[in-house]
Scaffold this motif. Sequence first.
Motif, PDB file in Angstrom:
ATOM      1  N   TYR A 143       0.826  -1.214   0.000  1.00 54.37           N
ATOM      2  CA  TYR A 143       0.000   0.000   0.000  1.00 54.37           C
ATOM      3  C   TYR A 143       0.853   1.254   0.000  1.00 54.37           C
ATOM      4  CZ  TYR A 143      -2.837   3.772   1.955  1.00 54.37           C
ATOM      5  OH  TYR A 143      -3.438   4.976   2.169  1.00 54.37           O
ATOM      6  N   ALA A 144       1.877   1.303   0.854  1.00 55.30           N
ATOM      7  CA  ALA A 144       2.688   2.517   0.979  1.00 55.30           C
ATOM      8  C   ALA A 144       3.388   2.855  -0.326  1.00 55.30           C
ATOM      9  CB  ALA A 144       3.707   2.354   2.105  1.00 55.30           C
ATOM     10  N   ALA A 145       3.847   1.844  -1.049  1.00 55.39           N
ATOM     11  CA  ALA A 145       4.527   2.096  -2.317  1.00 55.39           C
ATOM     12  C   ALA A 145       3.558   2.686  -3.339  1.00 55.39           C
ATOM     13  CB  ALA A 145       5.132   0.800  -2.844  1.00 55.39           C
ATOM     14  N   VAL A 146       2.342   2.148  -3.378  1.00 52.28           N
ATOM     15  CA  VAL A 146       1.331   2.667  -4.298  1.00 52.28           C
ATOM     16  C   VAL A 146       0.968   4.099  -3.931  1.00 52.28           C
ATOM     17  CG1 VAL A 146      -1.002   2.343  -5.183  1.00 52.28           C
ATOM     18  CG2 VAL A 146       0.413   0.361  -4.702  1.00 52.28           C
ATOM     19  N   ARG A 147       0.743   4.344  -2.648  1.00 50.56           N
ATOM     20  CA  ARG A 147       0.384   5.690  -2.177  1.00 50.56           C
ATOM     21  C   ARG A 147       1.448   6.719  -2.552  1.00 50.56           C
ATOM     22  NH1 ARG A 147       1.467   5.788   3.743  1.00 50.56           N
ATOM     23  NH2 ARG A 147       3.543   5.992   2.827  1.00 50.56           N
ATOM     24  N   VAL A 165      -6.252   8.418  -3.421  1.00 47.92           N
ATOM     25  CA  VAL A 165      -6.814   9.621  -2.806  1.00 47.92           C
ATOM     26  C   VAL A 165      -5.855  10.204  -1.777  1.00 47.92           C
ATOM     27  CG1 VAL A 165      -8.682  10.510  -1.352  1.00 47.92           C
ATOM     28  CG2 VAL A 165      -9.203   8.928  -3.221  1.00 47.92           C
ATOM     29  N   VAL A 166      -5.268   9.353  -0.949  1.00 43.40           N
ATOM     30  CA  VAL A 166      -4.317   9.846   0.051  1.00 43.40           C
ATOM     31  C   VAL A 166      -3.091  10.436  -0.631  1.00 43.40           C
ATOM     32  CG1 VAL A 166      -2.797   9.171   1.946  1.00 43.40           C
ATOM     33  CG2 VAL A 166      -5.120   8.268   1.843  1.00 43.40           C
ATOM     34  N   GLY A 167      -2.609   9.783  -1.697  1.00 44.09           N
ATOM     35  CA  GLY A 167      -1.488  10.338  -2.444  1.00 44.09           C
ATOM     36  C   GLY A 167      -1.819  11.691  -3.039  1.00 44.09           C
ATOM     37  N   ALA A 168      -3.032  11.812  -3.565  1.00 37.82           N
ATOM     38  CA  ALA A 168      -3.472  13.092  -4.133  1.00 37.82           C
ATOM     39  C   ALA A 168      -3.529  14.163  -3.053  1.00 37.82           C
ATOM     40  CB  ALA A 168      -4.837  12.924  -4.797  1.00 37.82           C
ATOM     41  N   VAL A 181     -10.829  16.817  -5.977  1.00 40.10           N
ATOM     42  CA  VAL A 181     -10.419  15.417  -6.119  1.00 40.10           C
ATOM     43  C   VAL A 181     -11.672  14.606  -6.420  1.00 40.10           C
ATOM     44  CG1 VAL A 181      -9.389  13.389  -5.009  1.00 40.10           C
ATOM     45  CG2 VAL A 181      -8.454  15.678  -4.557  1.00 40.10           C
ATOM     46  N   ILE A 182     -11.694  14.009  -7.589  1.00 34.87           N
ATOM     47  CA  ILE A 182     -12.858  13.255  -8.068  1.00 34.87           C
ATOM     48  C   ILE A 182     -12.508  11.776  -8.101  1.00 34.87           C
ATOM     49  CG2 ILE A 182     -14.445  12.941 -10.018  1.00 34.87           C
ATOM     50  CD1 ILE A 182     -13.623  15.844 -10.878  1.00 34.87           C
ATOM     51  N   VAL A 183     -13.414  10.928  -7.642  1.00 34.47           N
ATOM     52  CA  VAL A 183     -13.192   9.482  -7.699  1.00 34.47           C
ATOM     53  C   VAL A 183     -14.269   8.846  -8.564  1.00 34.47           C
ATOM     54  CG1 VAL A 183     -13.116   7.326  -6.408  1.00 34.47           C
ATOM     55  CG2 VAL A 183     -12.036   9.361  -5.465  1.00 34.47           C
ATOM     56  N   SER A 184     -13.831   8.028  -9.509  1.00 39.35           N
ATOM     57  CA  SER A 184     -14.749   7.331 -10.399  1.00 39.35           C
ATOM     58  C   SER A 184     -14.472   5.835 -10.311  1.00 39.35           C
ATOM     59  CB  SER A 184     -14.571   7.829 -11.841  1.00 39.35           C
ATOM     60  OG  SER A 184     -15.553   7.282 -12.684  1.00 39.35           O
ATOM     61  N   VAL A 185     -15.406   5.091  -9.742  1.00 45.05           N
ATOM     62  CA  VAL A 185     -15.216   3.652  -9.559  1.00 45.05           C
ATOM     63  C   VAL A 185     -15.782   2.894 -10.752  1.00 45.05           C
ATOM     64  CG1 VAL A 185     -15.292   3.892  -7.053  1.00 45.05           C
ATOM     65  CG2 VAL A 185     -17.378   3.327  -8.295  1.00 45.05           C
ATOM     66  N   THR A 186     -15.318   1.671 -10.906  1.00 50.66           N
ATOM     67  CA  THR A 186     -15.742   0.833 -12.025  1.00 50.66           C
ATOM     68  C   THR A 186     -16.450  -0.407 -11.496  1.00 50.66           C
ATOM     69  OG1 THR A 186     -13.975   1.595 -13.474  1.00 50.66           O
ATOM     70  CG2 THR A 186     -14.942  -0.542 -13.974  1.00 50.66           C
ATOM     71  N   LEU A 187     -17.706  -0.568 -11.897  1.00 48.34           N
ATOM     72  CA  LEU A 187     -18.481  -1.742 -11.510  1.00 48.34           C
ATOM     73  C   LEU A 187     -18.702  -2.620 -12.733  1.00 48.34           C
ATOM     74  CD1 LEU A 187     -19.961   0.781  -9.556  1.00 48.34           C
ATOM     75  CD2 LEU A 187     -20.467  -1.386  -8.464  1.00 48.34           C
ATOM     76  N   GLU A 188     -18.416  -3.898 -12.569  1.00 55.78           N
ATOM     77  CA  GLU A 188     -18.507  -4.844 -13.673  1.00 55.78           C
ATOM     78  C   GLU A 188     -19.971  -5.211 -13.935  1.00 55.78           C
ATOM     79  OE1 GLU A 188     -15.691  -5.614 -15.199  1.00 55.78           O
ATOM     80  OE2 GLU A 188     -14.437  -4.562 -13.735  1.00 55.78           O
ATOM     81  N   THR A 189     -20.185  -6.040 -14.948  1.00 47.81           N
ATOM     82  CA  THR A 189     -21.545  -6.506 -15.245  1.00 47.81           C
ATOM     83  C   THR A 189     -22.096  -7.370 -14.116  1.00 47.81           C
ATOM     84  OG1 THR A 189     -20.570  -8.341 -16.500  1.00 47.81           O
ATOM     85  CG2 THR A 189     -21.276  -6.398 -17.746  1.00 47.81           C
ATOM     86  N   PRO A 195     -15.818   9.647   3.306  1.00 48.68           N
ATOM     87  CA  PRO A 195     -15.161  10.278   4.464  1.00 48.68           C
ATOM     88  C   PRO A 195     -13.732  10.730   4.193  1.00 48.68           C
ATOM     89  CG  PRO A 195     -16.305   8.252   5.108  1.00 48.68           C
ATOM     90  CD  PRO A 195     -16.273   8.277   3.618  1.00 48.68           C
ATOM     91  N   LEU A 196     -13.150  10.337   3.056  1.00 50.17           N
ATOM     92  CA  LEU A 196     -11.785  10.765   2.744  1.00 50.17           C
ATOM     93  C   LEU A 196     -11.740  12.213   2.263  1.00 50.17           C
ATOM     94  CD1 LEU A 196     -10.380   7.597   0.929  1.00 50.17           C
ATOM     95  CD2 LEU A 196     -10.156   8.242   3.333  1.00 50.17           C
ATOM     96  N   GLY A 197     -12.911  12.854   2.158  1.00 49.27           N
ATOM     97  CA  GLY A 197     -12.951  14.259   1.784  1.00 49.27           C
ATOM     98  C   GLY A 197     -12.891  14.508   0.294  1.00 49.27           C
TER      99      GLY A 197
END
Length: 339
Positions: free
Chosen positions: A135-139, A172-175, A188-196, A215-217
């Motif tokens: 996680y930390a590396a990705v962040r 989001v935390v990285g942003a 900061v906009i978040v767009s999630v992907t939902l499968e079929t 809650p991450l703001g």
Amino acid sequence: MRGGGLREALASRVVVADGAMGTMLQAQEPTEEDFQQLEGCNEILNVTRPDLVRTVHEAYFSVGVDCVETNTFGANLAALGEYDIAHRVHELSEAGARIAREAADRFTRDTGQPRWVLGSMGPGTKLPTLGHVPYAAVRDAYQQNAEGLLAGGADALLVETTQDLLQTKAAVVGARRALTALGSDVPVIVSVTLETTGTMLLGSEIGAALTALEPLGIDMIGLNCATGPAEMSEHLRHLARHARIPLSCMPNAGLPVLAAGGAHYPLSPGELADAHEDFVRDYGLSLVGGCCGTTPEHLRQVVERVRGLAPVERRPQPEPGAASLYQSVPFRQDTSYLA
């Protein structure tokens, strides 16, 4: 302050973003030299062939969209790591944002219509929930991604096509860390992907995503990719009922159909425009656009259909709760008699 004008626009009318990027780049047939022998790494084109990237932005701005996404969907630790160039995250992010910024500024000057840049932060190819990457590396890599986008002139950070809630949180935390480090304040906009299947790739329902991410703001939440608008409707209905923040939607041009020449996206420009008009009226969307299979013609018709519409006022009824990876559990107290 950068981002302020975009915030005001999102609060007062429907803002239209662009459509597909990758297919538009591939249609221009970049060479192996353009890719620096890293075939398929579209982000490299930000430094080797900025003219190709600029052409895509201009094609969308020419049909009247308000904002374009940077060519940085893969400018992250996992995606660039597959080409052994993870150290170029900041460089390629900044270059991509600068190309889009220059195009946006030119169209703003020429038309008098404000144009904006959404800094694309894609999901990468590794899932921290499954232990593919720490996680930390990705962040920390997402912070570099965001800092590059902001340095290049992005008006907002778009964490998009997210399939793993832990990866989404890392982005989001990285942003947020990038905004703090640079003293910047953009949405900061978040767009999630939902499968079929009706869930994110790892099985998370839309309720779990909303409970975990709001809650991450973040400034806005929505859906993009994987499906067409028809399959997104019920998920948007849930967000419209429960989200305290504005909503976005950028669907594919329908579900892909396999044909002799490869995958074909069947949704016509008029059908996409119809869907977005309905979504704006039914669910109060503030930001609309397209994803895979959508073209400048799709977005031209969307612009014509939603131009002048104001987001419908929603009266959400948020329900406090906690989320597992899979679903949201509301905080409801059962006061019935128990023997």
